[in-house]
Motif scaffolding. Structure first.
Motif, PDB file in Angstrom:
ATOM      1  N   HIS A   1       0.778  -1.182  -0.024  1.00 44.98           N
ATOM      2  CA  HIS A   1       0.010   0.165   0.182  1.00 44.98           C
ATOM      3  C   HIS A   1       0.993   1.310  -0.122  1.00 44.98           C
ATOM      4  O   HIS A   1       0.512   2.314  -0.565  1.00 44.98           O
ATOM      5  CB  HIS A   1      -1.089  -0.029   1.309  1.00 44.98           C
ATOM      6  CG  HIS A   1      -2.027   1.344   1.250  1.00 44.98           C
ATOM      7  ND1 HIS A   1      -3.084   1.228   1.000  1.00 44.98           N
ATOM      8  CD2 HIS A   1      -1.674   2.261   2.049  1.00 44.98           C
ATOM      9  CE1 HIS A   1      -3.633   2.253   1.096  1.00 44.98           C
ATOM     10  NE2 HIS A   1      -2.907   2.969   1.982  1.00 44.98           N
TER      11      HIS A   1
ATOM     12  N   HIS B   1       1.087   4.300  -2.863  1.00 47.52           N
ATOM     13  CA  HIS B   1       0.644   5.720  -2.597  1.00 47.52           C
ATOM     14  C   HIS B   1       1.749   6.333  -3.470  1.00 47.52           C
ATOM     15  O   HIS B   1       1.451   7.493  -4.270  1.00 47.52           O
ATOM     16  CB  HIS B   1       1.031   6.053  -1.355  1.00 47.52           C
ATOM     17  CG  HIS B   1      -0.272   6.089  -0.551  1.00 47.52           C
ATOM     18  ND1 HIS B   1      -1.553   6.755  -1.024  1.00 47.52           N
ATOM     19  CD2 HIS B   1      -0.730   5.187   0.568  1.00 47.52           C
ATOM     20  CE1 HIS B   1      -2.309   6.618   0.116  1.00 47.52           C
ATOM     21  NE2 HIS B   1      -2.114   5.758   0.872  1.00 47.52           N
TER      22      HIS B   1
ATOM     23  N   SER C   1       0.368   9.652   5.726  1.00 45.08           N
ATOM     24  CA  SER C   1      -0.943   9.206   5.633  1.00 45.08           C
ATOM     25  C   SER C   1      -1.514   9.132   7.096  1.00 45.08           C
ATOM     26  O   SER C   1      -0.869   9.599   7.969  1.00 45.08           O
ATOM     27  CB  SER C   1      -1.156   7.931   5.112  1.00 45.08           C
ATOM     28  OG  SER C   1      -0.392   6.956   5.859  1.00 45.08           O
TER      29      SER C   1
ATOM     30  N   ASP D   1      -6.761   7.153  -0.005  1.00 47.81           N
ATOM     31  CA  ASP D   1      -6.666   5.688  -0.405  1.00 47.81           C
ATOM     32  C   ASP D   1      -7.821   5.491  -1.640  1.00 47.81           C
ATOM     33  O   ASP D   1      -8.781   5.839  -1.627  1.00 47.81           O
ATOM     34  CB  ASP D   1      -7.268   4.866   0.812  1.00 47.81           C
ATOM     35  CG  ASP D   1      -6.005   4.483   1.799  1.00 47.81           C
ATOM     36  OD1 ASP D   1      -4.836   5.156   1.407  1.00 47.81           O
ATOM     37  OD2 ASP D   1      -6.374   3.926   3.193  1.00 47.81           O
TER      38      ASP D   1
HETATM   39 ZN    ZN Z   1      -3.036   4.950   2.397  1.00 45.08          ZN
END
Ligand code: ZN
Ligand code: KG4
Length: 336
Positions: free
Chosen positions: A110, A114, A138, A305
């Motif tokens: 993840h 990003h 984040s 996200d």
């Molecule tokens: Zn994230």
């Protein structure tokens, strides 16, 4: 033609996207509003809502891309890091979809995704050249990453306690603002004076960050002020938010400046949910002028996200035929 379905379910957004030949043609995001009343994401509720949302999100992504499911060549999914129950929903869906359609699965980190959101083609928007530095901020992470290639990344600095997004959300809670407070602080800050109140900048060695001291100092500051004037928050919300935001941004940008000097790199990117913050975007743009940097700021829809970033990361792995096995499990913590 290569068609990759991307699935994101690491926290409280259920998202599905279709990438055709490296271009994002659909990106559906189902937000979970249920957490607002609890002042933060409740993991068990998040996984249940992912279960409800995942099939409709994928269905809509396929329809919006004007393709059929038989045309999909591979499924990329977020393996981690994130909430285990939430990750399990996306991972299980990806595996089942792949078996049913006899196609491979692709695991995606993840946090790398990003950063790779910068490689989603968007008109004549510039793409960062390798190597570049990325400040990834984040709700769960704050990292300065040296990006040498698509999947050759090194974390050169990170937070020792709270993430930048947490710093926004937790201080918003102190100010009686609902979850997630980051975007609200940003909103109030727009009409406030960033110099109205002074909050301390922690002295943390190397390229690391710390936000827990700032949070505590805001807590005591608000407690003392409200004791003297019960209407303090209401009367000063804009100035308080502008001052807090300005301090969080200066903590972040001072370390980016240090990293740019240490690595002699002038191509600087930001990524992650907090990169949507207007104070950070403007602060970075201003700093770039004095430092002679080229800066790369993601489109708003690719900051928080989303599955488009998973699909583009999956596409790069698809080109390398870098597939995962069906016995793969999600990881709450996942190194690069
Ligand atoms: Zn994230
Ligand atoms: O990347 P993201 O969507 O999810 C994680 O991977 O954590 O980031 C969510 C975080 C939350 O803490 C949210 O408050 C913050 O990003 N955020 C913002 C803004 N938009 C989202 N923080 C400050 N200003 C914003 N405009």
């Amino acid at each position: 033609m290569s068609v990759v379905l991307g699935i994101e379910s690491s926290c409280d957004e259920t998202s599905a996207a279709i990438c055709i030949d490296g271009k994002i043609v659909s990106n559906i995001i189902a937000n979970q509003t249920i957490h607002e009343q609890y002042g933060g994401v409740v993991p068990e509720l998040a996984s249940r809502v992912h279960q409800q949302n995942i099939v409709p999100a994928v269905h809509q992504a396929i329809i919006a891309a004007k393709i059929t499911k038989n045309q999909i060549d591979a499924v990329a999914f977020t393996r981690g890091p994130g909430l285990l129950g939430s990750l399990l929903v996306g991972t299980s869906f990806a595996k089942a979809f792949a078996i049913a359609n006899d196609i491979p699965i692709i695991e995606v980190n993840h946090m790398q995704a990003h950063i790779l959101a910068h490689f989603i083609p968007d008109g004549d928007k510039a793409i960062p050249p390798f190597p570049f530095l990325c400040l990834t901020v984040s709700g769960g992470h704050t990292q300065i990453v040296l990006v040498r290639n698509y999947f050759e990344m090194e974390i050169v600095g990170e937070t020792l306690d709270d993430a930048a997004g947490e710093a926004f959300d937790k201080t918003a809670k102190i100010l009686d603002l609902p979850y997630p407070g980051g975007p609200l602080i940003d909103q109030y800050a727009k009409s406030g004076n960033p110099n109205a109140f002074q909050f301390p900048e922690p002295q943390i060695p190397a390229l690391n960050f710390s936000f827990s001291g700032l949070k505590t100092s805001i807590l005591y500051f608000v407690r003392d002020q409200v004791k003297e004037n019960p209407h303090f928050l209401k009367e000063n919300m804009e100035d308080i938010c502008a001052s807090i935001q300005s301090r969080i941004v200066s903590i972040l940008l001072n370390k980016v400046k240090k990293a740019a000097k240490a690595y002699q790199i002038k191509d600087i990117a930001i990524a992650g949910g907090v990169s949507a913050n207007s104070g950070l975007r403007n602060g970075l743009t201003d700093l770039a002028k004095t430092e002679g940097w080229n800066v790369f700021i993601p489109k708003f829809e690719y900051c928080t996200d989303n599955a488009a970033m998973i699909a583009i990361a999956g596409y790069f792995k698809y080109l390398d035929q870098d597939f995962a096995k069906q016995d793969i499990s999600p990881l709450a913590r996942m190194p690069f």
